[in-house]
Design an enzyme around this catalytic site. Structure first.
Site, PDB file in Angstrom:
ATOM      1  N   SER A  96     -48.821   0.480  48.345  1.00 16.09           N
ATOM      2  CA  SER A  96     -49.606  -0.874  48.526  1.00 16.09           C
ATOM      3  C   SER A  96     -49.042  -1.358  49.581  1.00 16.09           C
ATOM      4  O   SER A  96     -48.267  -2.249  49.668  1.00 16.09           O
ATOM      5  CB  SER A  96     -49.697  -1.573  47.324  1.00 16.09           C
ATOM      6  OG  SER A  96     -49.830  -0.881  46.003  1.00 16.09           O
ATOM      7  N   LYS A 171     -56.651  -3.227  47.928  1.00 18.08           N
ATOM      8  CA  LYS A 171     -55.528  -3.456  47.042  1.00 18.08           C
ATOM      9  C   LYS A 171     -54.587  -4.691  46.789  1.00 18.08           C
ATOM     10  O   LYS A 171     -54.532  -5.106  45.685  1.00 18.08           O
ATOM     11  CB  LYS A 171     -54.386  -2.357  47.489  1.00 18.08           C
ATOM     12  CG  LYS A 171     -53.024  -2.259  46.595  1.00 18.08           C
ATOM     13  CD  LYS A 171     -53.214  -1.676  44.926  1.00 18.08           C
ATOM     14  CE  LYS A 171     -52.266  -1.976  44.153  1.00 18.08           C
ATOM     15  NZ  LYS A 171     -52.658  -1.570  42.847  1.00 18.08           N
ATOM     16  N   LYS A 240     -44.739  -9.128  46.444  1.00 19.87           N
ATOM     17  CA  LYS A 240     -45.087  -8.528  47.925  1.00 19.87           C
ATOM     18  C   LYS A 240     -46.666  -8.430  47.887  1.00 19.87           C
ATOM     19  O   LYS A 240     -47.154  -8.982  49.085  1.00 19.87           O
ATOM     20  CB  LYS A 240     -44.434  -7.095  47.989  1.00 19.87           C
ATOM     21  CG  LYS A 240     -44.636  -6.301  49.133  1.00 19.87           C
ATOM     22  CD  LYS A 240     -45.769  -5.060  48.871  1.00 19.87           C
ATOM     23  CE  LYS A 240     -45.600  -4.420  47.685  1.00 19.87           C
ATOM     24  NZ  LYS A 240     -46.465  -3.294  47.321  1.00 19.87           N
TER      25      LYS A 240
HETATM   26  P1  NDP Z   1     -40.184   1.515  42.822  1.00 20.28           P
HETATM   27  O1  NDP Z   1     -39.528   0.189  42.967  1.00 20.28           O
HETATM   28  O2  NDP Z   1     -40.063   1.927  41.227  1.00 20.28           O
HETATM   29  O3  NDP Z   1     -39.848   2.780  43.598  1.00 20.28           O
HETATM   30  C1  NDP Z   1     -39.630   2.769  45.127  1.00 20.28           C
HETATM   31  C2  NDP Z   1     -39.523   4.018  45.646  1.00 20.28           C
HETATM   32  O4  NDP Z   1     -39.434   3.635  46.985  1.00 20.28           O
HETATM   33  C3  NDP Z   1     -38.087   4.657  45.105  1.00 20.28           C
HETATM   34  O5  NDP Z   1     -38.507   6.134  45.385  1.00 20.28           O
HETATM   35  C4  NDP Z   1     -37.374   4.218  46.247  1.00 20.28           C
HETATM   36  O6  NDP Z   1     -36.138   5.085  46.421  1.00 20.28           O
HETATM   37  C5  NDP Z   1     -38.081   4.207  47.561  1.00 20.28           C
HETATM   38  N1  NDP Z   1     -37.556   3.276  48.723  1.00 20.28           N
HETATM   39  C6  NDP Z   1     -37.251   1.984  48.331  1.00 20.28           C
HETATM   40  N2  NDP Z   1     -37.015   1.702  49.707  1.00 20.28           N
HETATM   41  C7  NDP Z   1     -37.038   2.747  50.376  1.00 20.28           C
HETATM   42  C8  NDP Z   1     -36.462   2.780  51.979  1.00 20.28           C
HETATM   43  N3  NDP Z   1     -36.268   1.955  52.610  1.00 20.28           N
HETATM   44  N4  NDP Z   1     -36.635   4.186  52.555  1.00 20.28           N
HETATM   45  C9  NDP Z   1     -37.055   5.001  51.641  1.00 20.28           C
HETATM   46  N5  NDP Z   1     -37.322   4.958  50.405  1.00 20.28           N
HETATM   47  C10 NDP Z   1     -37.366   3.651  49.799  1.00 20.28           C
HETATM   48  O7  NDP Z   1     -41.754   1.196  43.073  1.00 20.28           O
HETATM   49  P2  NDP Z   1     -43.295   1.964  42.477  1.00 20.28           P
HETATM   50  O8  NDP Z   1     -42.967   3.203  42.418  1.00 20.28           O
HETATM   51  O9  NDP Z   1     -43.382   1.085  41.244  1.00 20.28           O
HETATM   52  O10 NDP Z   1     -44.094   1.400  43.450  1.00 20.28           O
HETATM   53  C11 NDP Z   1     -44.271   2.079  44.687  1.00 20.28           C
HETATM   54  C12 NDP Z   1     -45.716   1.631  45.311  1.00 20.28           C
HETATM   55  O11 NDP Z   1     -46.768   1.640  44.636  1.00 20.28           O
HETATM   56  C13 NDP Z   1     -45.492   0.067  45.761  1.00 20.28           C
HETATM   57  O12 NDP Z   1     -46.039  -0.232  46.954  1.00 20.28           O
HETATM   58  C14 NDP Z   1     -46.159  -0.627  44.561  1.00 20.28           C
HETATM   59  O13 NDP Z   1     -46.665  -1.794  45.033  1.00 20.28           O
HETATM   60  C15 NDP Z   1     -47.411   0.494  44.471  1.00 20.28           C
HETATM   61  N6  NDP Z   1     -47.824   0.530  42.931  1.00 20.28           N
HETATM   62  C16 NDP Z   1     -47.028   0.421  42.021  1.00 20.28           C
HETATM   63  C17 NDP Z   1     -47.654   0.390  40.476  1.00 20.28           C
HETATM   64  C18 NDP Z   1     -46.734   0.560  39.176  1.00 20.28           C
HETATM   65  O14 NDP Z   1     -47.346   0.233  38.183  1.00 20.28           O
HETATM   66  N7  NDP Z   1     -45.543   0.678  39.536  1.00 20.28           N
HETATM   67  C19 NDP Z   1     -49.031   0.429  40.405  1.00 20.28           C
HETATM   68  C20 NDP Z   1     -49.879   0.504  41.546  1.00 20.28           C
HETATM   69  C21 NDP Z   1     -49.245   0.346  42.727  1.00 20.28           C
HETATM   70  P3  NDP Z   1     -35.057   4.976  45.417  1.00 20.28           P
HETATM   71  O15 NDP Z   1     -34.802   5.798  44.413  1.00 20.28           O
HETATM   72  O16 NDP Z   1     -33.632   5.392  46.387  1.00 20.28           O
HETATM   73  O17 NDP Z   1     -34.544   3.535  45.267  1.00 20.28           O
END
Ligand code: NDP
Length: 295
Positions: A96, A171, A240
């Site tokens: 997102s 979104k 965010k």
């Molecule tokens: P999380 O915080 O659970 O996971 C984030 C992911 O991004 C992890 O794999 C993390 O890796 C990785 N990450 C974070 N920073 C970096 C970086 N600088 N470089 C590389 N990898 C990085 O987030 P979600 O999975 O919940 O969300 C992901 C996206 O989906 C977001 O944009 C969110 O807004 C969207 N979303 C989420 C929903 C939900 O219900 N959770 C629903 C709909 C959309 P690491 O494991 O190393 O921390």
């Protein structure tokens, strides 16, 4: 089609699992490598050692990271996507994200002959597990048609919304509405508790009336009244999203006092509850201010 999936977070993991279950040859990468190894053990997907290693053989690279700057940060360097992705491949960004940053990413990829669509999702972790997400897509319709079979492994409703950035914009607005609804429903319920109305009674009426929303129909009954507060979507991420909506409104010179106020309130909630709190835990702040529990 060979697929690479980068970012196995709360929602990335079940989305990638659906891709693996749909039998697409899959490589995964996660910043914290142990999570990719765990995923590999659970599904048989290949755990890659870098974004480039994951993307090298891929026709479709899917990213699902917190925000667009994190996606941009994967492009450069020897281990980056720009050097590794094949001409004619597509980057599908399910983050997102920010419309303007997505447009910049698309431009940089275009110079290398790589396509880009923004494809954020809605429906939460449970929707991802069931393959029932809504996917909102910005970019070339022909690119969407090409990658659609992969998106169908986790998405039920896949909608082309416009040019690159349109999915991100839609979104952000959707999630800003979610934020408004959670906050306003909690304020209303707090005052009703003080007026002597049981929250369950209040929701019974509201959900049969015109003030209902996903917050009143699902989130508050399932997570607040039960005091379960499961952690499925981090408050930091919703903060965010509302911030993106408010920033786009400002950039487009759209007066949006409600969005700006909502952004300020969610920033406050984020600062107060920290990085791991779930978005629905914001209700606790309103409870604290009012000195009541919505239970
Ligand atoms: P999380 O915080 O659970 O996971 C984030 C992911 O991004 C992890 O794999 C993390 O890796 C990785 N990450 C974070 N920073 C970096 C970086 N600088 N470089 C590389 N990898 C990085 O987030 P979600 O999975 O919940 O969300 C992901 C996206 O989906 C977001 O944009 C969110 O807004 C969207 N979303 C989420 C929903 C939900 O219900 N959770 C629903 C709909 C959309 P690491 O494991 O190393 O921390």
């Amino acid at each position: 089609m060979h697929v690479a999936f980068l970012g196995l977070g709360a929602i990335g993991w079940p989305m990638a699992r659906r891709v693996a279950e749909a039998k697409f040859p899959l490589a995964v990468w996660n910043r914290t490598a142990s999570r990719a190894r765990e995923f590999s053990e659970a599904t048989g997907a290949r755990a890659a050692t870098s974004p480039a290693d994951a993307a090298r053989d891929a026709d479709v690279v899917i990213t699902c990271l917190p925000n667009s700057p994190e996606v941009m940060s994967l492009l450069d360097g020897g281990d980056g996507l720009l050097a590794a992705m094949r001409r004619g491949a597509a980057l599908v960004d399910c983050t997102s994200g920010e419309p303007a940053t997505s447009r910049r990413i698309a431009e940089r990829l275009r110079e290398r002959g790589v396509d880009f669509i923004d494809a954020p999702v809605s429906g939460g972790v449970s929707g991802a597990e069931k393959g029932a997400l809504t996917v909102m897509v910005g970019g070339d319709r022909a690119v969407l048609d090409r990658v659609r079979p992969v998106l169908e492994s986790f998405g039920q409703k896949i909608v082309h919304c416009g040019a690159v950035g349109a999915g991100d914009a839609l979104k952000a607005v959707n999630n800003a509405l979610l934020a408004v609804h959670i906050w306003s429903a909690a304020e209303g319920l707090a005052l009703l508790v003080k007026e002597g109305v049981a929250p369950a009674t209040a929701l019974d009426v509201i959900n049969a009336s015109s003030g209902r929303s996903n917050a009143s129909m699902n989130l508050i009954p399932e997570r607040v009244l039960t005091r379960a507060f499961p952690r499925t979507f981090r408050l930091a991420l919703l903060d965010k999203d509302v911030g993106i909506a408010a920033a786009v409104a400002s950039a487009d010179a759209v007066p949006a006092p409600m969005l700006q106020l909502t952004a300020a309130l969610w920033k406050l909630a984020h600062n107060s509850l920290g990085e791991v709190a779930d978005h629905v835990e914001t209700v606790k702040i309103i409870e604290q201010w009012a000195g009541v529990e919505i239970a």
